[in-house]
Design a protein around this motif. Sequence first.
Motif, PDB file in Angstrom:
ATOM      1  N   ARG A  73       0.847  -1.190   0.000  1.00  0.00           N
ATOM      2  CA  ARG A  73       0.000   0.000   0.000  1.00  0.00           C
ATOM      3  C   ARG A  73       0.884   1.242   0.000  1.00  0.00           C
ATOM      4  O   ARG A  73       1.875   1.322   0.723  1.00  0.00           O
ATOM      5  CB  ARG A  73      -0.916   0.019   1.226  1.00  0.00           C
ATOM      6  CG  ARG A  73      -1.952   1.145   1.193  1.00  0.00           C
ATOM      7  CD  ARG A  73      -2.779   1.221   2.461  1.00  0.00           C
ATOM      8  NE  ARG A  73      -2.008   1.704   3.593  1.00  0.00           N
ATOM      9  CZ  ARG A  73      -1.797   1.044   4.706  1.00  0.00           C
ATOM     10  NH1 ARG A  73      -2.299  -0.173   4.862  1.00  0.00           N
ATOM     11  NH2 ARG A  73      -1.069   1.551   5.689  1.00  0.00           N
ATOM     12  N   TRP A  74       0.508   2.207  -0.815  1.00  0.00           N
ATOM     13  CA  TRP A  74       1.256   3.459  -0.946  1.00  0.00           C
ATOM     14  C   TRP A  74       1.103   4.305   0.309  1.00  0.00           C
ATOM     15  O   TRP A  74       0.017   4.405   0.889  1.00  0.00           O
ATOM     16  CB  TRP A  74       0.752   4.226  -2.152  1.00  0.00           C
ATOM     17  CG  TRP A  74       1.404   5.546  -2.419  1.00  0.00           C
ATOM     18  CD1 TRP A  74       0.846   6.793  -2.251  1.00  0.00           C
ATOM     19  CD2 TRP A  74       2.726   5.762  -2.937  1.00  0.00           C
ATOM     20  NE1 TRP A  74       1.743   7.762  -2.636  1.00  0.00           N
ATOM     21  CE2 TRP A  74       2.905   7.153  -3.062  1.00  0.00           C
ATOM     22  CE3 TRP A  74       3.758   4.919  -3.305  1.00  0.00           C
ATOM     23  CZ2 TRP A  74       4.077   7.719  -3.534  1.00  0.00           C
ATOM     24  CZ3 TRP A  74       4.935   5.478  -3.780  1.00  0.00           C
ATOM     25  CH2 TRP A  74       5.090   6.859  -3.893  1.00  0.00           C
ATOM     26  N   TRP A  81       6.199   2.531  -0.337  1.00  0.00           N
ATOM     27  CA  TRP A  81       5.231   1.446  -0.276  1.00  0.00           C
ATOM     28  C   TRP A  81       5.397   0.667   1.025  1.00  0.00           C
ATOM     29  O   TRP A  81       6.529   0.427   1.469  1.00  0.00           O
ATOM     30  CB  TRP A  81       5.407   0.498  -1.451  1.00  0.00           C
ATOM     31  CG  TRP A  81       5.155   1.124  -2.779  1.00  0.00           C
ATOM     32  CD1 TRP A  81       6.065   1.705  -3.605  1.00  0.00           C
ATOM     33  CD2 TRP A  81       3.883   1.243  -3.446  1.00  0.00           C
ATOM     34  NE1 TRP A  81       5.457   2.178  -4.751  1.00  0.00           N
ATOM     35  CE2 TRP A  81       4.118   1.907  -4.681  1.00  0.00           C
ATOM     36  CE3 TRP A  81       2.586   0.842  -3.127  1.00  0.00           C
ATOM     37  CZ2 TRP A  81       3.105   2.180  -5.595  1.00  0.00           C
ATOM     38  CZ3 TRP A  81       1.573   1.118  -4.027  1.00  0.00           C
ATOM     39  CH2 TRP A  81       1.820   1.772  -5.241  1.00  0.00           C
ATOM     40  N   LYS A  82       4.287   0.240   1.585  1.00  0.00           N
ATOM     41  CA  LYS A  82       4.298  -0.541   2.829  1.00  0.00           C
ATOM     42  C   LYS A  82       3.896  -1.981   2.525  1.00  0.00           C
ATOM     43  O   LYS A  82       2.839  -2.219   1.942  1.00  0.00           O
ATOM     44  CB  LYS A  82       3.311   0.049   3.845  1.00  0.00           C
ATOM     45  CG  LYS A  82       3.215  -0.734   5.157  1.00  0.00           C
ATOM     46  CD  LYS A  82       2.200  -0.104   6.086  1.00  0.00           C
ATOM     47  CE  LYS A  82       2.047  -0.909   7.378  1.00  0.00           C
ATOM     48  NZ  LYS A  82       3.320  -1.024   8.122  1.00  0.00           N
ATOM     49  N   ILE A 441       8.765   0.345 -10.553  1.00  0.00           N
ATOM     50  CA  ILE A 441       7.591   1.172 -10.836  1.00  0.00           C
ATOM     51  C   ILE A 441       8.095   2.551 -11.226  1.00  0.00           C
ATOM     52  O   ILE A 441       8.929   3.148 -10.536  1.00  0.00           O
ATOM     53  CB  ILE A 441       6.653   1.287  -9.622  1.00  0.00           C
ATOM     54  CG1 ILE A 441       6.077  -0.082  -9.249  1.00  0.00           C
ATOM     55  CG2 ILE A 441       5.528   2.282  -9.894  1.00  0.00           C
ATOM     56  CD1 ILE A 441       5.260  -0.071  -7.965  1.00  0.00           C
ATOM     57  N   TRP A 442       7.600   3.054 -12.361  1.00  0.00           N
ATOM     58  CA  TRP A 442       7.893   4.407 -12.799  1.00  0.00           C
ATOM     59  C   TRP A 442       6.668   5.285 -12.564  1.00  0.00           C
ATOM     60  O   TRP A 442       5.534   4.793 -12.582  1.00  0.00           O
ATOM     61  CB  TRP A 442       8.239   4.443 -14.282  1.00  0.00           C
ATOM     62  CG  TRP A 442       9.503   3.750 -14.666  1.00  0.00           C
ATOM     63  CD1 TRP A 442       9.626   2.563 -15.321  1.00  0.00           C
ATOM     64  CD2 TRP A 442      10.839   4.210 -14.436  1.00  0.00           C
ATOM     65  NE1 TRP A 442      10.947   2.245 -15.515  1.00  0.00           N
ATOM     66  CE2 TRP A 442      11.721   3.249 -14.981  1.00  0.00           C
ATOM     67  CE3 TRP A 442      11.373   5.351 -13.816  1.00  0.00           C
ATOM     68  CZ2 TRP A 442      13.098   3.387 -14.914  1.00  0.00           C
ATOM     69  CZ3 TRP A 442      12.756   5.492 -13.763  1.00  0.00           C
ATOM     70  CH2 TRP A 442      13.610   4.518 -14.310  1.00  0.00           C
ATOM     71  N   VAL A 480       9.199   3.284  -6.606  1.00  0.00           N
ATOM     72  CA  VAL A 480       9.126   1.923  -6.074  1.00  0.00           C
ATOM     73  C   VAL A 480       9.717   1.797  -4.674  1.00  0.00           C
ATOM     74  O   VAL A 480       9.738   0.707  -4.114  1.00  0.00           O
ATOM     75  CB  VAL A 480       9.838   0.950  -7.046  1.00  0.00           C
ATOM     76  CG1 VAL A 480      11.346   1.015  -6.878  1.00  0.00           C
ATOM     77  CG2 VAL A 480       9.328  -0.473  -6.914  1.00  0.00           C
ATOM     78  N   GLU A 481      10.163   2.906  -4.094  1.00  0.00           N
ATOM     79  CA  GLU A 481      10.825   2.825  -2.796  1.00  0.00           C
ATOM     80  C   GLU A 481       9.937   2.142  -1.755  1.00  0.00           C
ATOM     81  O   GLU A 481       8.755   2.478  -1.615  1.00  0.00           O
ATOM     82  CB  GLU A 481      11.205   4.218  -2.308  1.00  0.00           C
ATOM     83  CG  GLU A 481      12.364   4.842  -3.065  1.00  0.00           C
ATOM     84  CD  GLU A 481      11.954   5.549  -4.339  1.00  0.00           C
ATOM     85  OE1 GLU A 481      10.767   5.447  -4.722  1.00  0.00           O
ATOM     86  OE2 GLU A 481      12.802   6.232  -4.959  1.00  0.00           O
TER      87      GLU A 481
END
Length: 793
Positions: A73-74, A81-82, A441-442, A480-481
């Motif tokens: 989840r963002w 992201w978590k 992810i971009w 994407v971090e």
Amino acid sequence: MRRRTFAASLGAAAALAAAVPSTAHAKSRGRCEDAYTWRNAVVNGGGYVPGIVFNETEADLIYARTDIGGLYRWQEATQTWKPLLDWVGWENWGYSGVVSVATDPVEPNRVYAAVGTYTNDWDPGSGAVVHSDDYGKTWGVAELPFKQGGNMPGRGMGERLAVDPADNAVVYLGAPNGNGLWRSRDHGRTWARVEEFPVTGTFVQDPSSDYSDDEQGVIWIDFDLVGGRIFVGVADPDDPLYVSEDRGATWQPVPGATAALGSADGNRTIPKQAAFDHENGHLFVVTGWDPGPYNGGPATGRGGSIQRLSLATGEWTDVTPSYNPIGTIPGFGGLTVDRRSPGTLMAATQNNWWPDEIVYRSTDSGATWQTSWDYVWDANWSWPPERTDRFTMDNTGSPWLTFGNADDGPAYAVKHGWMIDALAIDPHDSDRIMWGTGATIWGTERLTEWDAQGALVGWDDAAGRQVALPIEPFTVAVRVEGLEETAVQDIAALGGTVVTAMGDLGGFVHTDLDEASMMIRRPNWTSGRSVDFAGLNRDVIVGSGDVEGETDGHVGVSTDGGATWLTTTRLTGIAGGANGGTVAVSADGAVIVWTPGDGATAPVFSTDLGQTWSTVSGLPAGALVRADRAAAKRLYAYAAGAFYASSDGGRTFKSTGASGLPATGPVDFRAVPEKRGNLWLVGGEADALYGMWRSTDGGARWKRVRDFEEADAIGFGKGHGRHGHSAIYTSAKARGVRGIWRSTDEGQSWDRINDDAHQWAWTGKAVAGDPEVYGRVYIATNGRGLIYGDIAD
């Protein structure tokens, strides 16, 4: 059961504040006094993200699903992201493969994930739908009577899960392999097949393959918010699209769908993804001849199309872009519409392997399209042409996304991506888009600048050639971090530096666990398989991996602590591909012993850093070799229940005559750093010999460690106190409890240091302690990257 409508919930979201449940540390003997905190060594991505889903009601609520690494989840505040499925344990490791995600548009706190990694016998478990009422903080599990394929062909199609916005207690699920359409009427708690749905989706990518012989089934479900209809896409060129006009009581084929989406053009395509433009009354569908994500278009003809259905008239219109800079469009992956700008939609090619994928954008419902990049030819139409782009790719934070390459004409080192099935414009912000690739992810928050740029290429009449028109490119950057999806195969913890072998990415050298520092590219491993270091000279590190081509050897060597690497000589008769095998280096760094992964070649040794190889005497093909950490001439080997030792630096081995070790199943053993001849062995298989053994005499005699009924990985780290024995870490099962266990007293007692909220599915490949930080342990996961734990302050 409370039911609410989509219309009644616009602009509102319910948030629950339940915490993730955790358990106290389980123990074999004694109580663990140390609580642990868990983090990822940062790579940033590293795997395929086949789905990104924005909630239609709550801004900044975004989910990303991965094929083997769980659901995320963002977190808008940190732009990270978590992870949400770290609670998935060993027995249900298949739940880490997420085939679909659905976020509830009525009560946004509700989220669902369809889980299960393989539909063949690689995954023994059935699939499930996991459901959460608190944004993924806690979960329930609804088991299904069939398997699902989060890592199977077609995993980027969909979404196969969908919440009915007219009655959010109703959730639909499309299933593979003849299982049809399923429905829950109680928020995902129980499920039943929709018997009225008449087809199952029998399209098969490759009937001859155990991996690609799935019937792709029911692919996606979507809702016409204006007309109240439910549309379902099916993997069947002869029967590709169905609709219900009575909330799922009855179903009919959509007129004209077979001709538009399926077999009428001779290519026999299937409807891979769909998106509604509710304002304009359009349903857009992308088709492909192949479910993806690996293949492009067929050898001849069109690989796929974009079709538009008028919901008012039932008319189908082919709105496929007519232009690809390199010729034929191979097919399409992702599709998205702009909810705030009716008529605007975007699509991505799949797989436009060279020089890059193309992202298409239309602002007139598909009547015309613009490309994300284009060629500029000189007056002589020389090859290769120049390239002009609407945006620049910023890989800051993930420098490895170059994969060690430099720009080569129009083929940039940093690409738009490949396998782009996840493509999503934020329904709350027309400027934000995200797309997933096979590695990252971009995203950008400047998307609408595209529309002011106009054309990319013009014509210079005087020069008789094309020219790049002046535009101001915007930036697309890594988004994407926090999402870590690597499959770690082996770990070498050196103290201050950690080297890993990784599936698909080769290997990484971490000198800072918070940065995605260096990818090993010489040799150019397609997948890393093993790593080792010299116990008395940690500057010498070796690794092995699968390679392509005929240049690189399977073994790589570093003599400066991982800062630089050199390849070795390719062994005659050993082809590239999946032959990386395992490698070991003697404690003084003088001898490398490599076991090729072909299963037919005996281990070989080298005394000149892999420039020449000689056959080891006394070992069978496939033997696992490890070096003593304290004695330079001592190496050991295991094969099929037999144990071997070498006293001449790995040139020759003899059986120790040991008995009582597992003869079947995966087995590993490792040497204790500070004690010569001190070895620990783990492995075996269920219904046979399985567990942990210890030897203090170089493998001549072994004693079983009775604490564990199963054990799969073992490693060592800094001991407790100035002269303490190394701490021992293992991924194992004690008294029925699976976990990561630690002993600080040479195995006399063990404590589980992880908890039920931190299990990371399957952790049986490798564990390693840090030689300089007491309590720190590194854990190899199959899709959640390199996890490391520290004793909490």
